[in-house]
Design a protein around this motif. Sequence first.
Motif, PDB file in Angstrom:
ATOM      1  N   HIS A  41      51.347 -11.139  -6.154  1.00  0.00           N
ATOM      2  CA  HIS A  41      50.474 -12.243  -6.529  1.00  0.00           C
ATOM      3  C   HIS A  41      50.186 -12.201  -8.028  1.00  0.00           C
ATOM      4  O   HIS A  41      50.275 -13.227  -8.715  1.00  0.00           O
ATOM      5  CB  HIS A  41      49.180 -12.175  -5.720  1.00  0.00           C
ATOM      6  N   LEU A  42      49.835 -10.999  -8.509  1.00  0.00           N
ATOM      7  CA  LEU A  42      49.550 -10.870  -9.950  1.00  0.00           C
ATOM      8  C   LEU A  42      50.793 -11.128 -10.796  1.00  0.00           C
ATOM      9  O   LEU A  42      50.706 -11.734 -11.857  1.00  0.00           O
ATOM     10  CB  LEU A  42      48.986  -9.476 -10.231  1.00  0.00           C
ATOM     11  N   PHE A  43      51.935 -10.684 -10.324  1.00  0.00           N
ATOM     12  CA  PHE A  43      53.170 -10.911 -11.028  1.00  0.00           C
ATOM     13  C   PHE A  43      53.524 -12.416 -11.104  1.00  0.00           C
ATOM     14  O   PHE A  43      53.906 -12.932 -12.140  1.00  0.00           O
ATOM     15  CB  PHE A  43      54.321 -10.158 -10.350  1.00  0.00           C
ATOM     16  N   ALA A  44      53.308 -13.117  -9.990  1.00  0.00           N
ATOM     17  CA  ALA A  44      53.612 -14.540  -9.946  1.00  0.00           C
ATOM     18  C   ALA A  44      52.665 -15.365 -10.826  1.00  0.00           C
ATOM     19  O   ALA A  44      53.051 -16.377 -11.371  1.00  0.00           O
ATOM     20  CB  ALA A  44      53.583 -15.046  -8.505  1.00  0.00           C
ATOM     21  N   ARG A  45      51.439 -14.901 -10.930  1.00  0.00           N
ATOM     22  CA  ARG A  45      50.485 -15.628 -11.771  1.00  0.00           C
ATOM     23  C   ARG A  45      50.845 -15.436 -13.216  1.00  0.00           C
ATOM     24  O   ARG A  45      50.616 -16.183 -14.092  1.00  0.00           O
ATOM     25  CB  ARG A  45      49.068 -15.147 -11.501  1.00  0.00           C
TER      26      ARG A  45
END
Length: 108
Positions: A104-108
């Motif tokens: 999730h953090l990577f995609a954001r």
Amino acid sequence: ADLPLARDPFGQLGALHGPGDPYLNLWILGWDLDTISRTPADVITGRVFDAQIFHPARQTLTYSDHFVVVAAMVWPLYAIAYSPVFAYNAVLVLSLLASALAMHLFAR
């Protein structure tokens, strides 16, 4: 939907039935947790690696993944529940949650 792990986290192993890596990993995690509980200094001295397998050879835990850091992280759960199966399942679920959070953090 049948969720056996959610229904019985102390008795159901979050893995396929039959021999294989999950059972080896459970044994290794159990050895680490038991050693940390009995003699925590063995982690510092390295005697945690003298597992009771391939006796009389020494440092046999180094033949595979040792999970000492993972065991230290879930040791509080083990100290409360005294169940290596529950600790293994907690590692499984927490690693899935951590992976989801990281993605999730990577995609954001």
